[in-house]
Design a protein around this motif. Structure first.
Motif, mmCIF file in Angstrom:
data_model
loop_
_atom_site.group_PDB
_atom_site.id
_atom_site.type_symbol
_atom_site.label_atom_id
_atom_site.label_comp_id
_atom_site.label_asym_id
_atom_site.label_seq_id
_atom_site.Cartn_x
_atom_site.Cartn_y
_atom_site.Cartn_z
ATOM 1 N N SER A 97 0.291 16.545 -5.314
ATOM 2 C CA SER A 97 -0.940 15.764 -5.331
ATOM 3 C C SER A 97 -0.667 14.358 -5.862
ATOM 4 O O SER A 97 -1.576 13.559 -5.980
ATOM 5 N N THR A 151 0.814 -1.203 0.000
ATOM 6 C CA THR A 151 0.000 0.000 0.000
ATOM 7 C C THR A 151 0.853 1.261 0.000
ATOM 8 O O THR A 151 0.451 2.282 -0.519
ATOM 9 N N THR A 152 2.050 1.191 0.586
ATOM 10 C CA THR A 152 2.894 2.373 0.547
ATOM 11 C C THR A 152 4.134 2.111 -0.300
ATOM 12 O O THR A 152 4.611 0.986 -0.380
ATOM 13 N N ASP A 164 -7.755 17.213 -1.856
ATOM 14 C CA ASP A 164 -7.427 15.885 -1.348
ATOM 15 C C ASP A 164 -8.641 15.295 -0.612
ATOM 16 O O ASP A 164 -9.034 15.796 0.438
ATOM 17 N N PRO A 165 -9.243 14.233 -1.156
ATOM 18 C CA PRO A 165 -10.469 13.694 -0.551
ATOM 19 C C PRO A 165 -10.273 13.131 0.853
ATOM 20 O O PRO A 165 -11.234 12.989 1.609
ATOM 21 N N ARG A 166 -9.019 12.826 1.203
ATOM 22 C CA ARG A 166 -8.778 12.327 2.567
ATOM 23 C C ARG A 166 -8.881 13.459 3.575
ATOM 24 O O ARG A 166 -9.094 13.248 4.760
ATOM 25 N N LYS A 167 -8.721 14.691 3.099
ATOM 26 C CA LYS A 167 -8.752 15.824 4.017
ATOM 27 C C LYS A 167 -10.022 16.642 3.866
ATOM 28 O O LYS A 167 -10.509 17.235 4.820
ATOM 29 N N VAL A 216 -7.516 5.471 -7.140
ATOM 30 C CA VAL A 216 -8.390 6.617 -6.851
ATOM 31 C C VAL A 216 -9.253 6.902 -8.077
ATOM 32 O O VAL A 216 -8.936 6.461 -9.172
ATOM 33 N N ASN A 227 -9.679 4.354 -12.094
ATOM 34 C CA ASN A 227 -9.601 3.605 -10.840
ATOM 35 C C ASN A 227 -9.676 2.095 -11.101
ATOM 36 O O ASN A 227 -10.663 1.609 -11.636
ATOM 37 N N PRO A 278 -13.764 16.101 2.835
ATOM 38 C CA PRO A 278 -14.757 15.099 2.451
ATOM 39 C C PRO A 278 -15.651 15.548 1.275
ATOM 40 O O PRO A 278 -16.139 14.706 0.520
#
Ligand code: ASP
Ligand code: MG
Length: 463
Positions: A271, A45-46, A245-248, A238, A293, A250
């Motif tokens: 990004s 994942t990373t 940024d959708p993680r930050k 994604v 995606n 919503p």
């Protein structure tokens, strides 16, 4: 029908299930038109757990004389496990595992040699890094072949002619033509291509840097040109490029389209959309790029094209954290010439990378990505007696990006009023001459509320 060139990132081919999904995506495309698949090395994942990082770490420990077994054993396990899970045909499975083991055996002896001579040239480093994509491409080719397709595996690690000495624009131009020739599908075959290409004079890491697979794919698409290539697709985890940024944030939304210039600005802001060299090349060749995606193959994704005819003023808001601001105050600047030149040659001497700059009659402020660089710059400037220097860490650059801003007055005013109302103090402002980006420096802690307020004020959540 033209060719579709598809790039799959390391995470998208990271395990047996993912490999199956990717093979299905390639297969579905192939039903309609010719397709080329370009792959990155397998990754978790990373990125730091990915094969490329493990390979670079192995090279590093070998150079220090230590054992590289932990890294190579891990690469072995990940690949063999993926092949066991994704390749059904027994003979093909054995053959693919044998390929993996053989590559790793050669790699181990290469690393042993490095441990003895204690020297790692860029070329040796490239040789080691190349193993990552050689394995992932060979494995993906097997998974696709397993579904009954004719595949051809292209290892680009020796594609650069030996007599190339200089990495300049002409080099990449020649290379893209060559790459397109090498990998263009013949008959009904599906080419599966390594994202690594070499041997590049002075090494791929220096010439292109990590994330080079995007660039390889771009060169192939551009080399084929709009006459032969319909689209370059970048498959990620994604939905595409977002308004923020959708993680930050919503309320952030995936954009149906974005211009290349906007995408390039967002890439600079980290990004992590695409390798920064990618866009220009493909868009110049008039080939659209689409971000898709892997988990939602039917969703349209975001298409990057040359222009953006969307009348909206702002396309996205973004932030780059961990910024340090360096300020030089001096009344020697007033009515004097050559002051800026002296400041910048001092920065140049210390090899400090500066991003935003803003000046007044008595001060110069600039943003620097690395705090250590800022400290070094401060010492140098003070030693030269150029003024009083302050370093403020813990800052961020908050920026809005949009081609539509060029034609819409009042965008900057609205941005700063919004930030003010959100109690987010703006310490420095900069707008590029291209007018598609307005950036300002704020405290890192203020980024979440500032971004959310700007996103809402420009109604970015609405299509
Ligand atoms: N695997 C390589 C890297 O991590 C190339 C890529 O991901 O595009 O840098
Ligand atoms: Mg990448």
């Amino acid at each position: 029908m033209g060719i579709i060139v598809q790039k799959f990132g390391g995470t998208s081919v990271g395990n047996a299930d993912r490999l199956q999904s990717v093979a299905e995506i390639v297969e579905r495309t192939k039903k309609k038109q010719p397709v080329i698949a370009v792959v990155s090395a397998m990754s978790g994942t990373t990125k730091s757990e990915g094969t490329t990082s493990l390979l670079l770490a192995a090279a590093d420990v070998a150079l220090k004389g230590a054992s590289f077994d932990p890294q190579i054993d891990k690469i072995d396990r990940n690949h063999v496990h993926a092949v066991e899970g994704a390749v059904k045909d027994a003979a093909r499975r054995e053959e693919t595992i044998a390929f993996v083991r053989d590559e790793l055996k050669k790699l181990r002896s290469f690393l042993r040699a490095i441990r003895v001579i204690r020297e790692l040239s860029p070329r040796s480093q490239d040789n080691i890094m190349a193993v990552g994509e050689r394995l992932s491409a060979r494995v993906l080719a097997a998974v696709i072949a397993d579904r009954g397709h004719e595949t051809v595996f292209h290892d680009l690690s020796l594609v650069v002619p030996e007599d190339e000495a200089e990495v300049d624009p002409a080099f990449f131009k020649r290379l893209q033509t060559r790459l397109a020739e090498v990998v263009a599908p013949k008959g009904s075959e599906i080419p599966v291509v390594t994202g690594f290409f070499g041997m590049v004079p002075r090494g791929l890491l220096r010439a292109v840097g990590r994330g080079y697979t995007d660039f390889t794919t771009a060169m192939i698409a551009a080399g084929l040109g709009s006459g032969r290539c319909d689209e370059m697709q970048v498959w990620k985890e994604v939905d595409g490029i977002f308004t923020a940024d959708p993680r930050k944030i919503p309320a952030a939304r995936a954009l149906p389209r974005i211009s290349a210039a906007e995408a390039a600005e967002l890439t600079y802001f980290g990004s992590e959309v695409l390798h920064p060299f990618t866009m220009e090349r493909v868009v110049a060749a008039n080939v659209p790029i689409r971000i898709k995606n892997t988990f939602k193959p039917d969703a349209a994704g975001t298409v990057i094209t040359r222009y953006d005819d969307d009348p909206g003023q702002v396309t996205a808001v973004t932030a780059k954290r961990g910024i340090t601001v360096l300020t030089i105050e001096s009344n020697r600047m007033v009515n004097a010439h050559g002051f800026l030149a002296r400041v910048f040659s001092a920065l140049e001497k210390q090899a400090v990378v500066v991003d935003l700059v803003s000046t007044s009659e008595v001060s110069i402020s600039c943003t620097i990505e690395k705090k250590d660089d800022a400290e070094r710059a401060k010492m140098e400037l003070e030693a030269l007696g150029l003024g009083q220097v302050t370093v403020s860490a813990g800052r961020a650059i908050l920026a809005i990006v949009g081609e539509g801003m060029k034609y819409t007055p009042g965008t900057a005013g609205k941005m700063f009023k919004t930030l003010g109302d959100a109690e987010c103090n703006v310490e420095m402002i900069s707008q590029g001459a291209s007018e598609i980006n307005i950036s300002c420096v704020v405290r890192e802690d203020d980024v979440p509320k500032g971004m959310a307020a700007v996103h809402a004020a420009f109604e970015l959540e609405k299509a």
